[in-house]
Design a protein around this motif. Sequence first.
Motif, PDB file in Angstrom:
ATOM      1  N   LEU A 156       0.823  -1.211   0.000  1.00 21.52           N
ATOM      2  CA  LEU A 156       0.000   0.000   0.000  1.00 21.52           C
ATOM      3  C   LEU A 156       0.855   1.259   0.000  1.00 21.52           C
ATOM      4  O   LEU A 156       0.516   2.248  -0.655  1.00 21.52           O
ATOM      5  N   GLU A 157       2.002   1.203   0.688  1.00 19.71           N
ATOM      6  CA  GLU A 157       2.914   2.337   0.680  1.00 19.71           C
ATOM      7  C   GLU A 157       3.453   2.574  -0.735  1.00 19.71           C
ATOM      8  O   GLU A 157       3.543   3.713  -1.194  1.00 19.71           O
ATOM      9  N   ALA A 158       3.764   1.502  -1.442  1.00 18.15           N
ATOM     10  CA  ALA A 158       4.231   1.627  -2.829  1.00 18.15           C
ATOM     11  C   ALA A 158       3.122   2.152  -3.736  1.00 18.15           C
ATOM     12  O   ALA A 158       3.354   3.032  -4.567  1.00 18.15           O
ATOM     13  N   PHE A 159       1.916   1.630  -3.565  1.00 17.05           N
ATOM     14  CA  PHE A 159       0.793   2.051  -4.408  1.00 17.05           C
ATOM     15  C   PHE A 159       0.449   3.517  -4.174  1.00 17.05           C
ATOM     16  O   PHE A 159       0.039   4.224  -5.096  1.00 17.05           O
ATOM     17  N   ASP A 160       0.616   3.982  -2.934  1.00 15.82           N
ATOM     18  CA  ASP A 160       0.304   5.372  -2.609  1.00 15.82           C
ATOM     19  C   ASP A 160       1.221   6.357  -3.336  1.00 15.82           C
ATOM     20  O   ASP A 160       0.913   7.540  -3.414  1.00 15.82           O
ATOM     21  N   GLY A 161       2.317   5.867  -3.883  1.00 16.94           N
ATOM     22  CA  GLY A 161       3.227   6.723  -4.621  1.00 16.94           C
ATOM     23  C   GLY A 161       2.762   7.054  -6.022  1.00 16.94           C
ATOM     24  O   GLY A 161       3.412   7.814  -6.735  1.00 16.94           O
ATOM     25  N   HIS A 162       1.643   6.487  -6.422  1.00 17.30           N
ATOM     26  CA  HIS A 162       1.101   6.734  -7.755  1.00 17.30           C
ATOM     27  C   HIS A 162      -0.032   7.737  -7.667  1.00 17.30           C
ATOM     28  O   HIS A 162      -0.828   7.692  -6.730  1.00 17.30           O
ATOM     29  N   PRO A 163      -0.142   8.617  -8.654  1.00 15.47           N
ATOM     30  CA  PRO A 163      -1.276   9.549  -8.635  1.00 15.47           C
ATOM     31  C   PRO A 163      -2.577   8.803  -8.895  1.00 15.47           C
ATOM     32  O   PRO A 163      -2.603   7.837  -9.657  1.00 15.47           O
ATOM     33  N   GLN A 164      -3.600   9.234  -8.216  1.00 20.50           N
ATOM     34  CA  GLN A 164      -4.915   8.635  -8.447  1.00 20.50           C
ATOM     35  C   GLN A 164      -5.559   9.318  -9.638  1.00 20.50           C
ATOM     36  O   GLN A 164      -5.621  10.539  -9.698  1.00 20.50           O
TER      37      GLN A 164
ATOM     38  N   ASP B 181     -14.467   2.900  -9.014  1.00 20.48           N
ATOM     39  CA  ASP B 181     -15.038   1.619  -8.575  1.00 20.48           C
ATOM     40  C   ASP B 181     -13.959   0.709  -7.993  1.00 20.48           C
ATOM     41  O   ASP B 181     -14.165   0.032  -6.992  1.00 20.48           O
ATOM     42  N   TYR B 182     -12.797   0.705  -8.641  1.00 21.27           N
ATOM     43  CA  TYR B 182     -11.675  -0.123  -8.189  1.00 21.27           C
ATOM     44  C   TYR B 182     -11.222   0.319  -6.798  1.00 21.27           C
ATOM     45  O   TYR B 182     -11.050  -0.504  -5.895  1.00 21.27           O
ATOM     46  N   LEU B 183     -11.021   1.624  -6.620  1.00 19.79           N
ATOM     47  CA  LEU B 183     -10.597   2.153  -5.334  1.00 19.79           C
ATOM     48  C   LEU B 183     -11.630   1.826  -4.253  1.00 19.79           C
ATOM     49  O   LEU B 183     -11.272   1.398  -3.146  1.00 19.79           O
ATOM     50  N   ASP B 184     -12.900   2.006  -4.568  1.00 21.29           N
ATOM     51  CA  ASP B 184     -13.962   1.700  -3.604  1.00 21.29           C
ATOM     52  C   ASP B 184     -13.958   0.225  -3.210  1.00 21.29           C
ATOM     53  O   ASP B 184     -14.155  -0.114  -2.046  1.00 21.29           O
ATOM     54  N   LYS B 185     -13.725  -0.652  -4.180  1.00 22.35           N
ATOM     55  CA  LYS B 185     -13.775  -2.093  -3.908  1.00 22.35           C
ATOM     56  C   LYS B 185     -12.537  -2.589  -3.161  1.00 22.35           C
ATOM     57  O   LYS B 185     -12.655  -3.373  -2.213  1.00 22.35           O
ATOM     58  N   PHE B 186     -11.350  -2.149  -3.595  1.00 25.13           N
ATOM     59  CA  PHE B 186     -10.123  -2.739  -3.074  1.00 25.13           C
ATOM     60  C   PHE B 186      -9.407  -1.882  -2.026  1.00 25.13           C
ATOM     61  O   PHE B 186      -8.561  -2.382  -1.299  1.00 25.13           O
ATOM     62  N   GLY B 187      -9.719  -0.590  -1.980  1.00 27.17           N
ATOM     63  CA  GLY B 187      -9.080   0.280  -1.001  1.00 27.17           C
ATOM     64  C   GLY B 187      -7.728   0.819  -1.438  1.00 27.17           C
ATOM     65  O   GLY B 187      -7.014   1.427  -0.644  1.00 27.17           O
ATOM     66  N   PHE B 188      -7.358   0.595  -2.681  1.00 26.38           N
ATOM     67  CA  PHE B 188      -6.138   1.158  -3.259  1.00 26.38           C
ATOM     68  C   PHE B 188      -6.395   1.389  -4.741  1.00 26.38           C
ATOM     69  O   PHE B 188      -7.324   0.829  -5.311  1.00 26.38           O
ATOM     70  N   ILE B 189      -5.563   2.255  -5.346  1.00 26.31           N
ATOM     71  CA  ILE B 189      -5.802   2.615  -6.735  1.00 26.31           C
ATOM     72  C   ILE B 189      -5.383   1.497  -7.684  1.00 26.31           C
ATOM     73  O   ILE B 189      -4.576   0.640  -7.333  1.00 26.31           O
ATOM     74  N   PHE B 190      -5.926   1.529  -8.872  1.00 26.13           N
ATOM     75  CA  PHE B 190      -5.603   0.584  -9.933  1.00 26.13           C
ATOM     76  C   PHE B 190      -4.165   0.821 -10.368  1.00 26.13           C
ATOM     77  O   PHE B 190      -3.794   1.909 -10.788  1.00 26.13           O
ATOM     78  N   ILE B 191      -3.347  -0.213 -10.236  1.00 26.27           N
ATOM     79  CA  ILE B 191      -1.935  -0.143 -10.612  1.00 26.27           C
ATOM     80  C   ILE B 191      -1.737  -1.012 -11.844  1.00 26.27           C
ATOM     81  O   ILE B 191      -2.090  -2.194 -11.840  1.00 26.27           O
ATOM     82  N   VAL B 192      -1.176  -0.400 -12.884  1.00 28.39           N
ATOM     83  CA  VAL B 192      -0.898  -1.145 -14.112  1.00 28.39           C
ATOM     84  C   VAL B 192       0.334  -0.535 -14.772  1.00 28.39           C
ATOM     85  O   VAL B 192       0.554   0.679 -14.685  1.00 28.39           O
ATOM     86  N   PHE B 193       1.140  -1.367 -15.382  1.00 30.14           N
ATOM     87  CA  PHE B 193       2.290  -0.901 -16.150  1.00 30.14           C
ATOM     88  C   PHE B 193       1.724  -0.306 -17.427  1.00 30.14           C
ATOM     89  O   PHE B 193       1.323  -1.016 -18.343  1.00 30.14           O
ATOM     90  N   ALA B 194       1.652   1.015 -17.481  1.00 31.43           N
ATOM     91  CA  ALA B 194       0.902   1.703 -18.533  1.00 31.43           C
ATOM     92  C   ALA B 194       1.708   1.996 -19.789  1.00 31.43           C
ATOM     93  O   ALA B 194       1.126   2.323 -20.817  1.00 31.43           O
ATOM     94  N   THR B 195       3.014   1.871 -19.724  1.00 30.20           N
ATOM     95  CA  THR B 195       3.846   2.228 -20.869  1.00 30.20           C
ATOM     96  C   THR B 195       3.396   1.476 -22.115  1.00 30.20           C
ATOM     97  O   THR B 195       3.303   0.250 -22.117  1.00 30.20           O
ATOM     98  N   GLY B 196       3.098   2.247 -23.167  1.00 31.50           N
ATOM     99  CA  GLY B 196       2.708   1.662 -24.446  1.00 31.50           C
ATOM    100  C   GLY B 196       1.252   1.251 -24.550  1.00 31.50           C
ATOM    101  O   GLY B 196       0.831   0.750 -25.589  1.00 31.50           O
ATOM    102  N   LYS B 197       0.460   1.457 -23.497  1.00 29.73           N
ATOM    103  CA  LYS B 197      -0.943   1.056 -23.526  1.00 29.73           C
ATOM    104  C   LYS B 197      -1.835   2.256 -23.826  1.00 29.73           C
ATOM    105  O   LYS B 197      -1.630   3.339 -23.298  1.00 29.73           O
ATOM    106  N   SER B 198      -2.855   2.019 -24.641  1.00 30.95           N
ATOM    107  CA  SER B 198      -3.835   3.064 -24.924  1.00 30.95           C
ATOM    108  C   SER B 198      -4.836   3.145 -23.780  1.00 30.95           C
ATOM    109  O   SER B 198      -4.905   2.260 -22.919  1.00 30.95           O
ATOM    110  N   ALA B 199      -5.621   4.208 -23.781  1.00 27.93           N
ATOM    111  CA  ALA B 199      -6.680   4.348 -22.775  1.00 27.93           C
ATOM    112  C   ALA B 199      -7.646   3.166 -22.856  1.00 27.93           C
ATOM    113  O   ALA B 199      -8.076   2.639 -21.830  1.00 27.93           O
ATOM    114  N   GLN B 200      -7.967   2.714 -24.061  1.00 31.31           N
ATOM    115  CA  GLN B 200      -8.879   1.573 -24.216  1.00 31.31           C
ATOM    116  C   GLN B 200      -8.262   0.298 -23.634  1.00 31.31           C
ATOM    117  O   GLN B 200      -8.949  -0.471 -22.961  1.00 31.31           O
TER     118      GLN B 200
END
Length: 177
Positions: free
Chosen positions: A64-72, A114-133
């Motif tokens: 959770l400390e690591a996840f908190d380092g990401h912007p929501q 919805d993700y934050l509400d369900k899990f209590g932390f933000i959605f973390i994904v390696f976003a490099t090269g991924k589109s919004a879709q």
Amino acid sequence: MSLTLAQFNDLSQEVAIAQLLTCCTSKSWAYKLADARPFADVDALLASSDAIWNKVQNDEANLLEAFDGHPQIGNVASLKEKYRNTQSSAAHEQSGANDAADEVLEALAKGNRDYLDKFGFIFIVFATGKSAQQMLDLLLARLPNDRATELANAAAEQNKITRLRLTKLLGNAETSK
């Protein structure tokens, strides 16, 4: 700041930890990795990082400390900024995202909430090269998971992000992996 591996190895403990915290905000990971210096090469640093992350991720507080380092990302305006402003981001990190439809951005913002509400932390994904879709598709695929599964998924994604940030910190030094 971009460093050579030799410069990183020679940093004071305090400065090394500060630099590592720009890659991952888990203090336990950063302290342990700084303690593991010196590294013979970048591959050794990454292997050590992986091994330390595999240990510290067993404590949910470290995750959770690591996840908190990401912007929501929780609103459409911030998503539009993220996916349409290529001048402040590397082009390769934005591939295909510049023409994201408003509907996709709105769905992504809702999914993030919805993700934050369900899990209590933000959605973390390696976003490099991924589109919004693609990000939306991944978020929707992971949303039905239970919390333990998502903690493991997010931990794996965090490690990918950390590895990328470490290589950038070290000036994109060559690795064999």
